[in-house]
Design a protein around this motif. Structure first.
Motif, PDB file in Angstrom:
ATOM      1  N   ALA A   1       9.560  -0.289  -2.357  1.00 53.44           N
ATOM      2  CA  ALA A   1      10.141  -1.342  -1.525  1.00 53.44           C
ATOM      3  C   ALA A   1       9.844  -2.726  -2.078  1.00 53.44           C
ATOM      4  CB  ALA A   1       9.597  -1.229  -0.102  1.00 53.44           C
ATOM      5  N   LYS A   2      10.715  -3.681  -1.771  1.00 56.35           N
ATOM      6  CA  LYS A   2      10.457  -5.092  -2.014  1.00 56.35           C
ATOM      7  C   LYS A   2       9.839  -5.667  -0.744  1.00 56.35           C
ATOM      8  CE  LYS A   2      14.097  -5.897  -5.446  1.00 56.35           C
ATOM      9  NZ  LYS A   2      15.296  -6.707  -5.796  1.00 56.35           N
ATOM     10  N   VAL A   3       8.638  -6.195  -0.873  1.00 59.84           N
ATOM     11  CA  VAL A   3       7.896  -6.663   0.297  1.00 59.84           C
ATOM     12  C   VAL A   3       8.016  -8.177   0.399  1.00 59.84           C
ATOM     13  CG1 VAL A   3       5.702  -6.541   1.518  1.00 59.84           C
ATOM     14  CG2 VAL A   3       6.299  -4.753  -0.139  1.00 59.84           C
ATOM     15  N   PRO A   4       8.336  -8.713   1.578  1.00 59.69           N
ATOM     16  CA  PRO A   4       8.514 -10.165   1.715  1.00 59.69           C
ATOM     17  C   PRO A   4       7.197 -10.925   1.678  1.00 59.69           C
ATOM     18  CG  PRO A   4       8.759  -9.082   3.847  1.00 59.69           C
ATOM     19  CD  PRO A   4       8.648  -7.989   2.826  1.00 59.69           C
TER      20      PRO A   4
ATOM     21  N   GLY B   1       5.716  -8.724  -6.304  1.00 59.63           N
ATOM     22  CA  GLY B   1       5.113  -7.576  -6.977  1.00 59.63           C
ATOM     23  C   GLY B   1       5.382  -6.286  -6.229  1.00 59.63           C
ATOM     24  N   SER B   2       5.432  -5.208  -6.968  1.00 56.94           N
ATOM     25  CA  SER B   2       5.705  -3.890  -6.374  1.00 56.94           C
ATOM     26  C   SER B   2       4.437  -3.124  -6.033  1.00 56.94           C
ATOM     27  CB  SER B   2       6.547  -3.057  -7.341  1.00 56.94           C
ATOM     28  OG  SER B   2       5.801  -2.778  -8.525  1.00 56.94           O
ATOM     29  N   GLY B   3       3.335  -3.463  -6.700  1.00 56.50           N
ATOM     30  CA  GLY B   3       2.113  -2.673  -6.608  1.00 56.50           C
ATOM     31  C   GLY B   3       1.850  -1.894  -7.883  1.00 56.50           C
ATOM     32  N   ALA B   4       2.821  -1.900  -8.811  1.00 59.16           N
ATOM     33  CA  ALA B   4       2.628  -1.199 -10.084  1.00 59.16           C
ATOM     34  C   ALA B   4       1.645  -1.940 -10.976  1.00 59.16           C
ATOM     35  CB  ALA B   4       3.971  -1.036 -10.800  1.00 59.16           C
ATOM     36  N   GLU B   5       1.626  -3.261 -10.860  1.00 53.31           N
ATOM     37  CA  GLU B   5       0.686  -4.090 -11.622  1.00 53.31           C
ATOM     38  C   GLU B   5      -0.417  -4.522 -10.672  1.00 53.31           C
ATOM     39  OE1 GLU B   5       0.213  -5.688 -15.593  1.00 53.31           O
ATOM     40  OE2 GLU B   5       1.905  -4.568 -14.771  1.00 53.31           O
ATOM     41  N   LEU B   6      -1.652  -4.125 -10.954  1.00 54.17           N
ATOM     42  CA  LEU B   6      -2.778  -4.411 -10.060  1.00 54.17           C
ATOM     43  C   LEU B   6      -3.880  -5.140 -10.812  1.00 54.17           C
ATOM     44  CD1 LEU B   6      -3.010  -0.973  -8.188  1.00 54.17           C
ATOM     45  CD2 LEU B   6      -2.019  -3.099  -7.306  1.00 54.17           C
ATOM     46  N   TYR B   7      -4.749  -5.794 -10.061  1.00 55.54           N
ATOM     47  CA  TYR B   7      -5.907  -6.469 -10.652  1.00 55.54           C
ATOM     48  C   TYR B   7      -7.091  -6.351  -9.697  1.00 55.54           C
ATOM     49  CZ  TYR B   7      -4.892 -10.253  -7.356  1.00 55.54           C
ATOM     50  OH  TYR B   7      -4.669 -10.975  -6.209  1.00 55.54           O
ATOM     51  N   THR B   8      -8.288  -6.519 -10.240  1.00 55.70           N
ATOM     52  CA  THR B   8      -9.479  -6.615  -9.405  1.00 55.70           C
ATOM     53  C   THR B   8     -10.287  -7.832  -9.833  1.00 55.70           C
ATOM     54  OG1 THR B   8     -11.392  -5.435  -8.502  1.00 55.70           O
ATOM     55  CG2 THR B   8     -10.968  -5.135 -10.836  1.00 55.70           C
ATOM     56  N   VAL B   9     -10.939  -8.450  -8.863  1.00 56.43           N
ATOM     57  CA  VAL B   9     -11.726  -9.656  -9.105  1.00 56.43           C
ATOM     58  C   VAL B   9     -13.055  -9.274  -9.746  1.00 56.43           C
ATOM     59  CG1 VAL B   9     -12.878 -11.628  -8.023  1.00 56.43           C
ATOM     60  CG2 VAL B   9     -10.650 -10.848  -7.160  1.00 56.43           C
ATOM     61  N   ILE B  10     -13.398  -9.925 -10.876  1.00 60.93           N
ATOM     62  CA  ILE B  10     -14.681  -9.652 -11.538  1.00 60.93           C
ATOM     63  C   ILE B  10     -15.493 -10.930 -11.723  1.00 60.93           C
ATOM     64  CG2 ILE B  10     -13.882  -7.580 -12.734  1.00 60.93           C
ATOM     65  CD1 ILE B  10     -13.751  -9.462 -15.312  1.00 60.93           C
ATOM     66  N   GLY B  11     -15.178 -11.955 -10.952  1.00 57.96           N
ATOM     67  CA  GLY B  11     -15.905 -13.208 -11.083  1.00 57.96           C
ATOM     68  C   GLY B  11     -16.091 -13.884  -9.746  1.00 57.96           C
TER      69      GLY B  11
ATOM     70  N   VAL C   1       0.843  -1.201   0.000  1.00 57.24           N
ATOM     71  CA  VAL C   1       0.000   0.000   0.000  1.00 57.24           C
ATOM     72  C   VAL C   1       0.877   1.249   0.000  1.00 57.24           C
ATOM     73  CG1 VAL C   1      -1.680   1.339   1.330  1.00 57.24           C
ATOM     74  CG2 VAL C   1      -1.991  -1.128   1.048  1.00 57.24           C
ATOM     75  N   SER C   2       1.971   1.217   0.756  1.00 60.98           N
ATOM     76  CA  SER C   2       2.903   2.344   0.751  1.00 60.98           C
ATOM     77  C   SER C   2       3.480   2.562  -0.649  1.00 60.98           C
ATOM     78  CB  SER C   2       4.036   2.085   1.748  1.00 60.98           C
ATOM     79  OG  SER C   2       4.995   3.125   1.709  1.00 60.98           O
ATOM     80  N   ASN C   3       3.826   1.472  -1.335  1.00 58.80           N
ATOM     81  CA  ASN C   3       4.317   1.590  -2.714  1.00 58.80           C
ATOM     82  C   ASN C   3       3.262   2.217  -3.623  1.00 58.80           C
ATOM     83  OD1 ASN C   3       6.774   0.425  -2.100  1.00 58.80           O
ATOM     84  ND2 ASN C   3       6.265  -1.579  -2.947  1.00 58.80           N
ATOM     85  N   ILE C   4       2.012   1.785  -3.468  1.00 60.09           N
ATOM     86  CA  ILE C   4       0.921   2.293  -4.308  1.00 60.09           C
ATOM     87  C   ILE C   4       0.732   3.789  -4.091  1.00 60.09           C
ATOM     88  CG2 ILE C   4      -1.592   2.208  -4.589  1.00 60.09           C
ATOM     89  CD1 ILE C   4      -1.306  -0.870  -4.135  1.00 60.09           C
ATOM     90  N   ARG C   5       0.843   4.230  -2.865  1.00 62.79           N
ATOM     91  CA  ARG C   5       0.732   5.668  -2.591  1.00 62.79           C
ATOM     92  C   ARG C   5       1.850   6.441  -3.304  1.00 62.79           C
ATOM     93  NH1 ARG C   5      -2.834   6.926   1.432  1.00 62.79           N
ATOM     94  NH2 ARG C   5      -3.611   5.197   2.711  1.00 62.79           N
ATOM     95  N   LYS C   6       3.062   5.890  -3.310  1.00 62.72           N
ATOM     96  CA  LYS C   6       4.174   6.547  -3.995  1.00 62.72           C
ATOM     97  C   LYS C   6       3.960   6.558  -5.506  1.00 62.72           C
ATOM     98  CE  LYS C   6       7.461   5.255  -0.376  1.00 62.72           C
ATOM     99  NZ  LYS C   6       8.558   4.328   0.020  1.00 62.72           N
ATOM    100  N   LEU C   7       3.447   5.462  -6.043  1.00 55.56           N
ATOM    101  CA  LEU C   7       3.172   5.398  -7.482  1.00 55.56           C
ATOM    102  C   LEU C   7       2.098   6.413  -7.881  1.00 55.56           C
ATOM    103  CD1 LEU C   7       3.232   1.527  -7.640  1.00 55.56           C
ATOM    104  CD2 LEU C   7       4.665   2.972  -9.097  1.00 55.56           C
ATOM    105  N   ALA C   8       1.067   6.534  -7.051  1.00 55.43           N
ATOM    106  CA  ALA C   8      -0.001   7.503  -7.341  1.00 55.43           C
ATOM    107  C   ALA C   8       0.534   8.927  -7.257  1.00 55.43           C
ATOM    108  CB  ALA C   8      -1.165   7.299  -6.382  1.00 55.43           C
ATOM    109  N   ALA C   9       1.351   9.212  -6.231  1.00 56.68           N
ATOM    110  CA  ALA C   9       1.905  10.561  -6.071  1.00 56.68           C
ATOM    111  C   ALA C   9       2.795  10.941  -7.247  1.00 56.68           C
ATOM    112  CB  ALA C   9       2.688  10.648  -4.766  1.00 56.68           C
ATOM    113  N   ALA C  10       3.454   9.929  -7.834  1.00 60.11           N
ATOM    114  CA  ALA C  10       4.319  10.179  -8.999  1.00 60.11           C
ATOM    115  C   ALA C  10       3.546  10.181 -10.307  1.00 60.11           C
ATOM    116  CB  ALA C  10       5.417   9.109  -9.054  1.00 60.11           C
ATOM    117  N   HIS C  11       2.244   9.974 -10.241  1.00 58.38           N
ATOM    118  CA  HIS C  11       1.379   9.894 -11.440  1.00 58.38           C
ATOM    119  C   HIS C  11       1.871   8.801 -12.387  1.00 58.38           C
ATOM    120  CE1 HIS C  11       0.194  14.428 -10.774  1.00 58.38           C
ATOM    121  NE2 HIS C  11      -0.065  13.649  -9.710  1.00 58.38           N
TER     122      HIS C  11
END
Length: 321
Positions: free
Chosen positions: A132-135, A203-213, A85-95
């Motif tokens: 960050a690399k998350v374990p 994964g870093s959080g740059a590649e995301l998915y959502t469940v649609i099934g 989630v911290s990575n995602i916030r950084k990715l969003a802030a960087a557009h």
């Protein structure tokens, strides 16, 4: 049954069946209230506002008729998936996601988005600093720090064993599963996770998915969950299915462009989504969960006697005042 009563019953039924539905208030519940009736009658004190800094706003390119398509994601609170989630916030802030794309739509499974050139080192978009690399150990969490029931022996508002976990519960409005030592979030419809390669990559959080099934609970503890779509899931679930392996699009023309992804706090205040969820610790939520497991409202002849945790979607609605 009159046409008016039939229409009212149908509307209540539809409201109670849709996952993560944006709900509006209506009349007080009838003698045998259904889930939608209970939600509509829940007092304001049973609702919790979602902070703007927990909302990720993704604007897709307009549809074929020029209509805007906005998807709003609620990020998961600590302690769950904090590194991602911290990575995602950084990715969003960087557009970082601006001009990225929906790259995969697999029927009855997931929609995935990110950098279309991520697999090509020469073309891949560089990640911002501080990612960050998350374990793998952070897929689960110490149950001592999370309020979750010990099991399903009458301690929850639904009944029956679960095929994937010893315990099921909700904490802070999020569906969780667990065993004697750990708890973890579960892959219900609309949940958002982090794409990854083979272990030990997480994964870093740059590649995301959502469940649609149908809820792919077999992914639990094998991949990071970081949030859920709370508005605009229809813009994901209605996308054309990919024709390539695993639903990946085979040409750039098939992809849906992502115009922008922003934390809601970066938007003008008037444009920020204003949403709230039904407190999973409230009496209203307990009554709602029981009603989902034992439907006694007018449409149903035989109560099921139980419900999968993903068939008890946490109600979410727009704040209108």
């Amino acid at each position: 049954m009159t046409a008016t009563r039939l229409r009212s019953t149908a509307l209540r039924l539809a409201a109670s069946l849709l996952p993560l539905t944006l709900l509006a208030a209506s009349d007080p519940p009838p003698a045998n209230p259904g889930p939608g009736d209970i939600i509509a009658a829940a007092p304001q004190g049973d609702w919790v506002r979602i902070p703007a800094d927990d909302l990720l706003v993704m604007d897709l390119a307009p549809d074929a008729k020029g209509r805007p398509r906005r998807v709003v994601i609620q990020l998961m609170p600590a302690p769950f998936s904090s590194g991602w989630v911290s990575n995602i916030r950084k990715l969003a802030a960087a557009h970082w996601w601006d001009d990225a794309a929906i790259v995969r739509v697999q029927d009855n499974y997931v929609v995935q988005w990110g950098d279309p050139d991520a697999e090509d080192e020469a073309k891949a978009k560089p990640l911002p600093a501080g990612i960050a690399k998350v374990p793998e150990g952070e897929y689960v969490f110490d149950r001592k720090g999370v309020n979750i029931a010990a099991g399903n022996s009458g301690s929850e508002p639904w009944t029956g064993p679960d095929a994937y976990a010893k315990a099921l519960s909700f904490s802070g409005g999020w569906p969780l599963a667990g065993n004697d030592d750990h708890v973890w979030p579960v892959h219900c419809y609309g949940m958002v996770g982090v794409g990854r390669n083979l272990s030990p990559d997480t994964g870093s959080g740059a590649e995301l998915y959502t469940v649609i099934g149908h809820a792919p609970r077999h992914l639990d503890r094998n991949i990071a969950l970081v949030g859920r779509v709370v508005e605009g899931i229809e813009h994901m679930s209605s996308l054309p299915r990919g024709t390539g392996a695993l639903g990946f699009y085979e040409s750039p023309e098939e992809r849906t462009v992502i115009r922008s992804v922003r934390l809601a706090t970066e938007l003008p205040e008037a444009e920020r989504p204003r949403l709230e969820y039904l407190n999973s610790s409230s009496e209203s939520f307990v009554a709602y969960a029981r009603a989902r497991a034992n439907r006694k409202d007018a449409f149903f002849n035989i109560p099921a006697g139980g419900a999968d945790i993903c068939n008890i979607p946490v109600p979410i609605r727009k704040i209108t005042q």
